[in-house]
Design an enzyme around this catalytic site. Structure first.
Site, PDB file in Angstrom:
ATOM      1  N   ASP A  68       0.803  -1.220   0.000  1.00  0.00           N
ATOM      2  CA  ASP A  68       0.000   0.000   0.000  1.00  0.00           C
ATOM      3  C   ASP A  68       0.834   1.267   0.000  1.00  0.00           C
ATOM      4  O   ASP A  68       2.057   1.222   0.189  1.00  0.00           O
ATOM      5  CB  ASP A  68      -0.942  -0.007   1.219  1.00  0.00           C
ATOM      6  N   ASN A 137      -7.070  -2.572  14.316  1.00  0.00           N
ATOM      7  CA  ASN A 137      -8.488  -2.802  13.984  1.00  0.00           C
ATOM      8  C   ASN A 137      -8.657  -4.004  13.032  1.00  0.00           C
ATOM      9  O   ASN A 137      -9.724  -4.197  12.469  1.00  0.00           O
ATOM     10  CB  ASN A 137      -9.103  -1.546  13.351  1.00  0.00           C
ATOM     11  N   HIS A 139      -6.952  -4.535  10.177  1.00  0.00           N
ATOM     12  CA  HIS A 139      -6.700  -4.324   8.749  1.00  0.00           C
ATOM     13  C   HIS A 139      -5.431  -5.026   8.301  1.00  0.00           C
ATOM     14  O   HIS A 139      -4.494  -5.232   9.082  1.00  0.00           O
ATOM     15  CB  HIS A 139      -6.712  -2.829   8.354  1.00  0.00           C
ATOM     16  N   GLU A 144      -9.349  -1.842   5.145  1.00  0.00           N
ATOM     17  CA  GLU A 144      -9.938  -1.418   6.411  1.00  0.00           C
ATOM     18  C   GLU A 144     -11.265  -2.145   6.672  1.00  0.00           C
ATOM     19  O   GLU A 144     -11.898  -2.645   5.735  1.00  0.00           O
ATOM     20  CB  GLU A 144     -10.202   0.096   6.352  1.00  0.00           C
TER      21      GLU A 144
HETATM   22  C1  GLP Z   1      -0.117   0.317   8.506  1.00  0.00           C
HETATM   23  C2  GLP Z   1       0.055  -0.538   7.253  1.00  0.00           C
HETATM   24  C3  GLP Z   1      -0.131  -2.011   7.525  1.00  0.00           C
HETATM   25  C4  GLP Z   1       0.604  -2.394   8.799  1.00  0.00           C
HETATM   26  C5  GLP Z   1       0.026  -1.649   9.958  1.00  0.00           C
HETATM   27  C6  GLP Z   1       0.673  -1.990  11.281  1.00  0.00           C
HETATM   28  O1  GLP Z   1      -1.352   0.890   8.672  1.00  0.00           O
HETATM   29  N1  GLP Z   1      -0.780  -0.164   6.176  1.00  0.00           N
HETATM   30  O2  GLP Z   1       0.322  -2.757   6.414  1.00  0.00           O
HETATM   31  O3  GLP Z   1       0.492  -3.763   8.998  1.00  0.00           O
HETATM   32  O4  GLP Z   1       0.171  -0.276   9.727  1.00  0.00           O
HETATM   33  O5  GLP Z   1       1.666  -1.083  11.649  1.00  0.00           O
HETATM   34  P1  GLP Z   1       2.771  -1.336  12.738  1.00  0.00           P
HETATM   35  O6  GLP Z   1       3.586  -2.481  12.252  1.00  0.00           O
HETATM   36  O7  GLP Z   1       3.574  -0.070  12.793  1.00  0.00           O
HETATM   37  O8  GLP Z   1       2.082  -1.646  14.008  1.00  0.00           O
END
Ligand code: GLP
Length: 253
Positions: A68, A137, A139, A144
């Site tokens: 993404d 959440n 995702h 989402e």
């Molecule tokens: C973002 C990304 C996800 C990721 C998530 C978790 O929103 N789009 O792909 O898995 O955050 O982030 P973190 O690893 O910093 O907790």
């Protein structure tokens, strides 16, 4: 089959995952890797760079597809996911620029930007190994919580909780982009193998959704229960907070 793998700590989790990838690339030099951003895979990228410096992995023919990108952030923006990947992995290994694939955060025609990424994904047929983190959440990528899951690359409004979670990377939550472009659930589910990593206790509730027996578009990661080859990699702290006890592999090192 979906299994839980519990590591002693985050470093072991990251190191073992990097070794797994190195082994895969040794067997198939043109492996297609699906990559994630966020703080969770940072240790993995560090270990991959280490293995590359030790000549244990060669990225020459590896192809990558990132999950993404924030809408509106150019590649040069320090909070863009492209910048993140370049800083932590791409600039430090011998990956060919043409083999790096990213959804575009800057575009005039959103449909065209989605079609373009979808076409690139279709050209490789499937991802060999998809790395995933998970949002608090539930995702995956930026798929989402919603009424229904979207299979193809799409533009999504970020959930208020995601904006709040990701505000820590920006000066203030008003700077967090409100939209993102993300690989859809279809491409993630077509990956041959999926490794989902989590090491923060705050993710336990979301991880539970992957073992609950219920597929719920409000908890997008729950779709992974329908995949035939998923490993959920966690440290002990996360494992201790799970309500469900799926088939578990313990790794002590
Ligand atoms: C973002 C990304 C996800 C990721 C998530 C978790 O929103 N789009 O792909 O898995 O955050 O982030 P973190 O690893 O910093 O907790």
């Amino acid at each position: 089959m979906i299994e839980l793998v519990v590591y002693d700590d985050y470093q072991t989790l990251s190191r073992q995952t990097a070794k797994y990838i190195a082994e895969l690339v040794r067997k198939k030099p043109n492996t297609v890797l699906g990559l994630a951003t966020g703080s969770t895979p940072l240790g993995l990228y560090q270990e991959l760079v280490h293995l590359y410096n030790e000549k244990e992995i060669d990225f020459k023919d590896v192809l990558t597809f990132n999950l993404d990108e924030y809408v509106g952030l150019p590649k040069e923006h320090p909070q863009s996911y492209y910048y993140f990947m370049n800083q932590h992995l791409f600039s430090k290994v011998n990956i060919a620029k043409n083999n790096i694939h990213f959804p575009r955060g800057i575009f005039t025609d959103p449909k065209e930007a989605c079609r373009e990424y979808e076409k690139q994904l279709t050209e490789v047929d499937h991802i060999d190994l998809q790395i995933l983190g998970i949002g608090s959440n539930g995702h995956i990528g930026f798929n989402e919580p919603a009424k229904r899951m979207t299979l193809d690359t799409h533009i999504t409004d970020l959930a208020p909780r995601t904006i709040q979670d990701n505000a820590r990377f920006f000066n203030d939550s008003n700077e967090v982009p409100r939209q993102a472009i993300t690989m859809g659930i279809g491409s993630i589910m077509r990956a041959k193998t999926i490794l989902l990593m989590a090491h923060k206790e705050s993710k336990a509730e979301a991880i539970d959704a992957i073992f609950s027996g219920v597929v719920d578009p409000n908890l997008p990661a729950s779709i992974l229960q329908l995949h035939s080859n998923v490993l959920v990699l966690v440290n002990k702290e996360v494992a201790n907070r799970l309500h469900y006890r799926p088939p578990t592999i313990m790794v002590n090192q």
